[in-house]
Scaffold this active site. Structure first.
Site, PDB file in Angstrom:
ATOM      1  N   ALA A 196       0.715  -1.149  -0.321  1.00 49.56           N
ATOM      2  CA  ALA A 196      -0.073  -0.288  -0.258  1.00 49.56           C
ATOM      3  C   ALA A 196       0.644   1.392  -0.110  1.00 49.56           C
ATOM      4  O   ALA A 196       0.400   2.113   0.339  1.00 49.56           O
ATOM      5  CB  ALA A 196      -0.375  -0.076   0.948  1.00 49.56           C
ATOM      6  N   HIS A 216       5.260   5.184  -3.230  1.00 47.81           N
ATOM      7  CA  HIS A 216       6.687   5.390  -3.404  1.00 47.81           C
ATOM      8  C   HIS A 216       7.049   6.929  -3.826  1.00 47.81           C
ATOM      9  O   HIS A 216       6.544   7.052  -4.677  1.00 47.81           O
ATOM     10  CB  HIS A 216       8.024   4.613  -3.267  1.00 47.81           C
ATOM     11  CG  HIS A 216       7.613   3.403  -3.486  1.00 47.81           C
ATOM     12  ND1 HIS A 216       7.925   2.793  -1.970  1.00 47.81           N
ATOM     13  CD2 HIS A 216       6.302   1.815  -3.234  1.00 47.81           C
ATOM     14  CE1 HIS A 216       7.414   1.200  -1.871  1.00 47.81           C
ATOM     15  NE2 HIS A 216       6.348   0.680  -2.748  1.00 47.81           N
ATOM     16  N   ARG A 268       4.536 -10.870  -7.154  1.00 50.25           N
ATOM     17  CA  ARG A 268       5.358  -9.604  -7.991  1.00 50.25           C
ATOM     18  C   ARG A 268       4.845 -10.190  -9.487  1.00 50.25           C
ATOM     19  O   ARG A 268       5.390 -11.731  -9.333  1.00 50.25           O
ATOM     20  CB  ARG A 268       6.549  -9.212  -7.602  1.00 50.25           C
ATOM     21  CG  ARG A 268       6.563  -8.483  -5.607  1.00 50.25           C
ATOM     22  CD  ARG A 268       7.983  -7.945  -5.201  1.00 50.25           C
ATOM     23  NE  ARG A 268       8.193  -7.779  -4.328  1.00 50.25           N
ATOM     24  CZ  ARG A 268       7.925  -8.588  -2.876  1.00 50.25           C
ATOM     25  NH1 ARG A 268       8.501  -9.839  -3.344  1.00 50.25           N
ATOM     26  NH2 ARG A 268       8.490  -8.284  -2.026  1.00 50.25           N
TER      27      ARG A 268
HETATM   28  C1  LIG Z   1       4.537  -8.237  -1.713  1.00 47.67           C
HETATM   29  C2  LIG Z   1       4.351  -6.607  -2.655  1.00 47.67           C
HETATM   30  C3  LIG Z   1       4.519  -5.881  -1.920  1.00 47.67           C
HETATM   31  C4  LIG Z   1       4.402  -4.682  -2.872  1.00 47.67           C
HETATM   32  N1  LIG Z   1       4.058  -3.171  -2.375  1.00 47.67           N
HETATM   33  C5  LIG Z   1       3.809  -2.367  -3.224  1.00 47.67           C
HETATM   34  C6  LIG Z   1       3.679  -1.086  -2.551  1.00 47.67           C
HETATM   35  O1  LIG Z   1       4.368  -0.866  -0.983  1.00 47.67           O
HETATM   36  N2  LIG Z   1       3.789   0.053  -3.529  1.00 47.67           N
HETATM   37  C7  LIG Z   1       3.979  -0.345  -4.724  1.00 47.67           C
HETATM   38  O2  LIG Z   1       3.718   0.441  -5.760  1.00 47.67           O
HETATM   39  N3  LIG Z   1       3.487  -1.796  -6.247  1.00 47.67           N
HETATM   40  C8  LIG Z   1       3.617  -2.631  -4.269  1.00 47.67           C
HETATM   41  N4  LIG Z   1       3.673  -3.679  -5.186  1.00 47.67           N
HETATM   42  C9  LIG Z   1       3.807  -4.006  -5.928  1.00 47.67           C
HETATM   43  C10 LIG Z   1       1.429  -3.866  -7.034  1.00 47.67           C
HETATM   44  O3  LIG Z   1       0.877  -4.822  -5.899  1.00 47.67           O
HETATM   45  C11 LIG Z   1       1.778  -4.226  -8.519  1.00 47.67           C
HETATM   46  O4  LIG Z   1       2.647  -3.606  -9.380  1.00 47.67           O
HETATM   47  C12 LIG Z   1       0.099  -3.590  -8.514  1.00 47.67           C
HETATM   48  O5  LIG Z   1      -0.954  -4.532  -7.967  1.00 47.67           O
HETATM   49  C13 LIG Z   1       0.062  -4.978  -9.550  1.00 47.67           C
HETATM   50  O6  LIG Z   1      -1.303  -4.486 -10.342  1.00 47.67           O
HETATM   51  P1  LIG Z   1      -2.268  -5.376 -11.662  1.00 47.67           P
HETATM   52  O7  LIG Z   1      -3.001  -4.721 -11.941  1.00 47.67           O
HETATM   53  O8  LIG Z   1      -0.737  -4.643 -12.728  1.00 47.67           O
HETATM   54  O9  LIG Z   1      -2.118  -6.583 -11.263  1.00 47.67           O
HETATM   55  P2  LIG Z   1      -3.067  -7.759 -10.465  1.00 47.67           P
HETATM   56  O10 LIG Z   1      -3.316  -6.663  -9.494  1.00 47.67           O
HETATM   57  O11 LIG Z   1      -1.984  -8.817 -11.059  1.00 47.67           O
HETATM   58  O12 LIG Z   1      -4.174  -7.784 -12.113  1.00 47.67           O
HETATM   59  C14 LIG Z   1      -4.225  -8.497 -13.173  1.00 47.67           C
HETATM   60  C15 LIG Z   1      -6.147  -8.982 -12.525  1.00 47.67           C
HETATM   61  O13 LIG Z   1      -5.349  -9.730 -14.050  1.00 47.67           O
HETATM   62  C16 LIG Z   1      -6.403 -11.139 -14.076  1.00 47.67           C
HETATM   63  N5  LIG Z   1      -5.788 -11.906 -15.484  1.00 47.67           N
HETATM   64  C17 LIG Z   1      -4.804 -12.580 -14.752  1.00 47.67           C
HETATM   65  N6  LIG Z   1      -4.685 -13.433 -16.313  1.00 47.67           N
HETATM   66  C18 LIG Z   1      -6.181 -12.701 -16.828  1.00 47.67           C
HETATM   67  C19 LIG Z   1      -7.128 -13.577 -17.883  1.00 47.67           C
HETATM   68  N7  LIG Z   1      -6.642 -14.346 -18.984  1.00 47.67           N
HETATM   69  N8  LIG Z   1      -8.043 -13.569 -17.799  1.00 47.67           N
HETATM   70  C20 LIG Z   1      -8.635 -12.251 -17.041  1.00 47.67           C
HETATM   71  N9  LIG Z   1      -7.931 -12.507 -16.223  1.00 47.67           N
HETATM   72  C21 LIG Z   1      -6.828 -12.523 -16.107  1.00 47.67           C
HETATM   73  C22 LIG Z   1      -5.700 -11.333 -12.503  1.00 47.67           C
HETATM   74  O14 LIG Z   1      -7.616 -12.045 -12.221  1.00 47.67           O
HETATM   75  C23 LIG Z   1      -5.875  -9.868 -11.773  1.00 47.67           C
HETATM   76  O15 LIG Z   1      -6.365  -9.827 -10.981  1.00 47.67           O
HETATM   77  C24 LIG Z   1       4.063  -5.079  -4.096  1.00 47.67           C
HETATM   78  C25 LIG Z   1       3.964  -6.256  -4.737  1.00 47.67           C
HETATM   79  C26 LIG Z   1       4.045  -7.404  -4.108  1.00 47.67           C
HETATM   80  C27 LIG Z   1       3.905  -8.743  -3.771  1.00 47.67           C
END
Ligand SMILES: Cc1cc2nc3c(=O)[nH]c(=O)nc-3n(C[C@H](O)[C@H](O)[C@H](O)COP(=O)(O)OP(=O)(O)OC[C@H]3O[C@@H](n4cnc5c(N)ncnc54)[C@H](O)[C@@H]3O)c2cc1C
Ligand SMILES: Cc1cc2nc3c(=O)[nH]c(=O)nc-3n(C[C@H](O)[C@H](O)[C@H](O)COP(=O)(O)OP(=O)(O)OC[C@H]3O[C@@H](n4cnc5c(N)ncnc54)[C@H](O)[C@@H]3O)c2cc1C
Lengths: 422, 513
Positions: free
Chosen positions: B54, B57, B343
């Site tokens: 959360a 940064h 990640r």
């Molecule tokens: C432990 C940890 C701590 C972190 N801390 C931070 C932080 O403090 N600050 C920060 O800036 N970032 C942080 N991050 C990184 C941050 O969480 C991610 O960069 C961000 O949540 C990514 O979001 P997203 O929407 O790209 O991916 P996701 O949230 O993974 O969303 C991708 C979505 O795509 C869907 N999907 C995938 N394939 C398919 C498919 N074939 N069909 C339909 N749906 C599909 C999935 O179900 C998912 O809901 C952290 C990550 C981790 C693991």
């Protein structure tokens, strides 16, 4: 502007502790007592404890939880105690101001002359005992499972592993079995059961449910619902030994890993808590470190017998009445020390030595043929021999008007368990 | 509301309802309502976005020259605008970077005379951090003396040498933000389809035609791939891949608010220079969440399973060991929860954002590992340039509604406001979650929200039921019953988090297995 309510006494929580305290206070002459309970019915945790084993001391008969509660419910209905159900206390300040809420009156502000805390306890969860693994559905605490089955009529699983052999865990092993689920086993970290012997026999042995001592769950499997747990024997430091790991398929992990007195409100009110019991420090009238605020039942420490809960409640209720009606001042308190093989003692302080005092205490480890006794500045006052003492079983010892019997000013009281008994 | 059937077509299909997908969709609705968001989970924000730290940064931890660094710094600057009108909290609480005798790797420190080492720690390291910030354009950093470190954060180790305060660093609730973004998109015309999995991206003659899902096809000239850890596989479906995501797990611990409120005031992180690369190892930190819980973490562990959100005993121990040094008296016994997320790093360890050459209309938003949450507003800005080029109108809509109303949170209101709510709807006077003081009305609101909660976890993310010290022991069955009633289904249909995660068996009496 709504009017602030100003009763003589507000009791928070209507389990056996709150019921007992309200009744005792009313019996001791308080006319304006308010009993506040967040649930829709009186009785606290008792309505869901449908097994027997309650009341053997207070009523000299064996009854179920709901039966035990019912006696008090009927009695309190005959008094003028004001019962507020479905009302949750949200906060309590150091100035004894209580903020509560319900759906009829909204926010209710209460400024009572005295308070009895009787909020009971809550269950320890998986993360508090640091169980590694996934976080699927199907990890449930024993009390929650008991509520689901006995009150809500819902089955939380079919194939159960139970971690922890405290009484609630043992009772639930039998309950799950009676409801048609299969209990794979009960696993206990320590080398002795956490619950009383009667429950080990009647809940496990009679149903051929295995009890695995010196074991723990070392991993929870399953991404959506629990699919299995890995169990392992533990070493002397209570850490799992990898080479003993076994995979046990199940759909539910039921946890009976301890209770914690529910003291968030107490902390807000500035009451000091005993780090060992996790409940307020109390004196012989169950008065906390804040004048006029008393506590009883499981909020003080986890009593395992409801009868002791009731006893502590009667003391607290009478104490509150005395405080309001006589404006009693506390004398300088004498500390009660936990001596040999005693984990803790309630009360932790005694302010008035000219009356009978009930001491409740637990041993640190099981021991045979002992005497449990109370010393005033090293001089024995009262004692009792026991064939066997074990940590799950709370001991009670009463002393009579101490200073009268010793004839001098006492500086320190000690409770100890020493070898030599029957 | 999630409409029943998939539409035949949309101008843009966004794959993935994490923070990346939902923030892009929300921005798109400023120009066109014809947006479809697809996710295979039962709720939005139900993958990596629900399980991170959360942190917004400042960008201080990112390597100069990377896309991550650039978008993080820009994203942070845009954050207040980004969240305005969404009804979610964002707080710039700042980050205190603490320099300790462990800051330099042992082998480096060992080669220095003691006085030199002291000088480097006290005088050189803070200035290096300041310089690093200046080069990346991060504003406001200031050096903090040892005495001031303790004034600011009394629980920090007595071995601390000096510190740097990074004031633009903030925190936001990632799932609340994402739910709000998704709801804001729906208010402005977008449609969200959950439990819908993309199994193919249809491409013909180098142009995207749409997607194939388990619930049918959608035609669309533009497809945004925001599929998180699965973005490499989705890109391959369009022939627009060529990169690999290697999942890296991170675990964090949460502590009881009652015992850790104000334990730290800003986030606190120990500055440690990594052995060989000398890069700033982020190493996580101790953070006060917006609700006041202490959070410690995260770890970083390579895994080969993109669904492996388990936590091992070793990981918990590793976090404890790490923070015992920085915060010697942190209340270990007050831990109430542990969680982990995955990640999505690529081999290059950088974001991959841009249109595909092989399939025109297909845009990758991939490799969005940390700081993906912090960078979200800047990722949106960057992607919109490509999307406009691909045909999204450049003219903003005049009928865009800029405000997404947030449902009331009983616990955060004054008594007067609470009384007013209860007078209108008595269910606000019925507290069902004791630890977080959540009322029945809030669960009802969650069940009937723009993106309705359909699972226990869905309610939890919207209202905080079960997030307190008893972890749902008290409210579990109550939430299940209220949600089932509002959904008009039997309580035995309730799941924790979608298919397979059943909560109760059907029927009370069951047959022994
Ligand atoms: C432990 C940890 C701590 C972190 N801390 C931070 C932080 O403090 N600050 C920060 O800036 N970032 C942080 N991050 C990184 C941050 O969480 C991610 O960069 C961000 O949540 C990514 O979001 P997203 O929407 O790209 O991916 P996701 O949230 O993974 O969303 C991708 C979505 O795509 C869907 N999907 C995938 N394939 C398919 C498919 N074939 N069909 C339909 N749906 C599909 C999935 O179900 C998912 O809901 C952290 C990550 C981790 C693991
Ligand atoms: C799950 C469980 C199972 C148990 N099973 C057994 C058993 O089988 N046999 C046995 O002898 N003992 C059992 N016990 C121990 C049992 O709790 C005691 O014997 C006895 O019920 C304790 O009484 P009490 O009044 O202190 O607490 P409780 O019975 O827990 O009552 C506390 C009451 O306070 C109310 N309350 C708390 N906070 C607030 C607030 N802020 N506002 C309003 N109301 C509030 C609660 O709703 C509750 O009704 C069990 C305990 C638990 C937790």
């Amino acid at each position: 502007m709504k009017k602030t309510r100003k009763p003589q006494l507000a009791v928070i929580g209507a389990g056996p502790a709150g019921l007992g305290a309200a009744l005792a206070a009313s019996g001791a002459g308080l006319r304006d007592v308010m009993l506040i309970e967040r649930d829709f019915e009186l009785g606290g945790i008792l309505p869901q404890c449908i097994h027997d084993g309650f009341g053997s001391i207070v009523f000299k008969e064996v009854m179920t939880g709901p039966e035990y509660a019912q006696r008090f419910v009927e009695e309190i209905r005959r008094t003028d105690v004001e019962i507020m159900l479905n009302t949750m206390v949200l906060d309590m300040g150091p100035d004894m101001r209580i903020t509560a809420v319900n759906d009829r009156e909204g926010i209710v502000e209460i400024e009572p002359e005295s308070i009895v805390l009787a909020m009971g306890c809550r269950e320890r969860t998986r993360h508090q005992v640091m169980l590694p693994g996934f976080r699927p559905a199907g990890v449930i605490t024993a009390g929650a499972a008991q509520r689901d089955i006995n009150i809500e009529g819902l089955m939380p699983g079919r194939k159960i592993v139970i971690l922890g052999s405290g009484d609630i865990g043992l009772i639930m092993a039998r309950r799950f079995t009676l409801e048609g689920a299969r209990v794979e086993g009960v696993y206990e970290l320590m080398d002795h059961p956490g619950g009383i012997t009667r429950n080990v026999v009647q809940c496990l042995r009679d149903f051929e449910i295995p009890l695995h001592l010196s074991h723990t769950v070392s991993f929870i499997h399953g991404r959506k619902r629990v699919e299995a747990v890995t169990v392992a024997e533990v070493d002397a430091d209570l850490k799992p030994r990898k080479e003993t790991e076994r995979f046990v398929p199940c759909d539910t992990l039921c946890l009976s890993v301890g209770l914690i007195p529910e003291n968030e409100l107490s902390k807000h009110a500035g009451i000091q808590l005993d780090p060992v019991t996790a409940g307020p420090f109390v004196d012989e009238r169950m008065e906390t470190t804040v004048d006029g605020i008393f506590a009883c039942g499981n909020v003080v420490n986890v009593f395992d017998l409801v009868d002791y809960v009731t006893h502590s409640a009667q003391v607290a209720g009478r104490g509150a009445a005395e405080y309001v009606l006589q404006g009693r001042k506390r004398q300088s308190p004498v500390k009660v020390v936990a001596g040999r093989n005693v984990k803790y003692v309630v009360p932790q302080f005694v302010s008035d030595l000219n009356r009978d005092v009930d001491f409740y205490f637990r041993v640190e480890h099981p021991e045979r043929a002992v005497t449990a006794r109370i010393l005033a500045d090293g001089k024995p006052l009262a004692g009792k021999k026991h064939k066997m003492v074990r940590p799950p079983e709370m001991l009670k010892q009463t002393t009579e008007a101490l200073d009268v019997s010793t004839g001098e000013k006492t500086r320190e009281l000690t409770v100890e368990v020493i070898p030599g008994g029957e | 509301m999630t409409p029943a059937g998939l539409p035949e077509s949309a101008q843009v299909v966004v794959i993935g309802a994490g923070v990346s997908g939902c923030s892009i969709a929300r921005e798109l609705t400023k120009y066109t309502p014809d947006i479809v968001i697809i996710d295979r989970e039962s709720d939005v924000a139900d993958a990596t976005t629900k399980a991170n730290n959360a942190e917004v940064h400042s960008g201080i931890g990112e390597k100069i020259g990377t896309l991550k660094a650039k978008l993080n710094v820009r994203g942070n600057a845009l954050y207040d605008d980004f969240v305005s009108g969404l009804g979610v909290d964002f707080r710039r609480q700042g980050l205190l970077i603490v320099i300790t005798p462990r800051t330099l790797p042992e082998e480096v420190a060992a080669r220095m005379p003691r006085s030199v080492h002291d000088f480097v720690l006290k005088q050189v390291m803070p200035r290096l951090i300041m310089l690093n910030a200046r080069r990346k354009g991060i504003p406001g950093l200031r050096m903090v003396s040892r005495a001031e470190v303790y004034r600011m954060e009394p629980h920090v180790t007595r071995s601390a040498v000096a510190g740097v305060f990074d004031p633009t660093y903030g925190m936001v609730a990632p799932y609340k933000l994402t739910i709000a973004l998704a709801e804001h998109s729906v208010m402005n015309g977008a449609r969200v389809f959950l439990n819908t999995e993309v199994s193919g991206v249809n491409v013909k003659d180098g142009r995207v035609l749409g997607v194939t899902t388990n619930r049918g096809d959608i035609r669309a000239p533009i497809v945004v791939n925001a599929a998180g850890v699965f973005a490499d596989e989705v890109a391959d479906m369009a022939g627009a891949g060529g990169f690999r995501i290697h999942p890296r797990k991170g675990a964090s611990l949460l502590f009881d608010r009652e015992e850790t409120r104000e334990y730290v005031h800003s986030s606190v992180s120990e500055f440690r220079v990594r052995g060989k690369t000398k890069a700033h190892s982020k190493g996580g930190g101790a953070m006060p969440t917006l609700e006041g819980n202490l959070q410690l973490g995260p770890t970083a562990i390579e895994t080969d399973d993109k669904f492996d959100t388990s936590i091992s005993a070793e990981e918990i121990q590793e976090i404890f060991d790490r923070f015992y040094y920085l915060l010697p008296d942190f209340p270990r016994s007050a831990m109430i929860s542990a969680f982990s997320g995955i990640r999505a790093p690529t081999e290059e360890e950088d974001f991959i954002i841009g249109p595909s050459e092989a399939a025109r209309g297909f845009v990758n938003v991939a490799g969005i590992q940390s700081p993906g949450l912090a960078s979200a507003p800047a990722i949106v800005e960057m992607v919109m340039v490509f999307l406009h080029d691909l045909g999204v109108p450049r003219q903003p809509r005049s009928d865009f509604d800029p405000v997404r109303p947030a449902p009331p949170r009983f616990a955060e209101l004054s008594n007067e406001e609470r009384d007013r709510l209860i007078a209108g709807d008595p269910r606000y006077g019925h507290v069902i979650c004791r630890c977080e003081q959540v009322t029945e009305a809030e669960v009802v609101n969650a069940a009937h929200g723009i993106i309705p909660a359909t699972t226990m976890d869905g309610v939890k993310r919207r209202t905080r039921t079960g997030m307190g010290r008893c972890q749902g022991g008290f409210c579990g069955y109550r939430v299940a019953q209220i949600l089932a009633r509002e959904m008009g289904v039997p309580v035995t249909d309730m799941t924790k988090d979608g298919d397979g995660s059943w909560v109760f068996t059907t029927g009370k009496k069951t047959i022994a297995v």
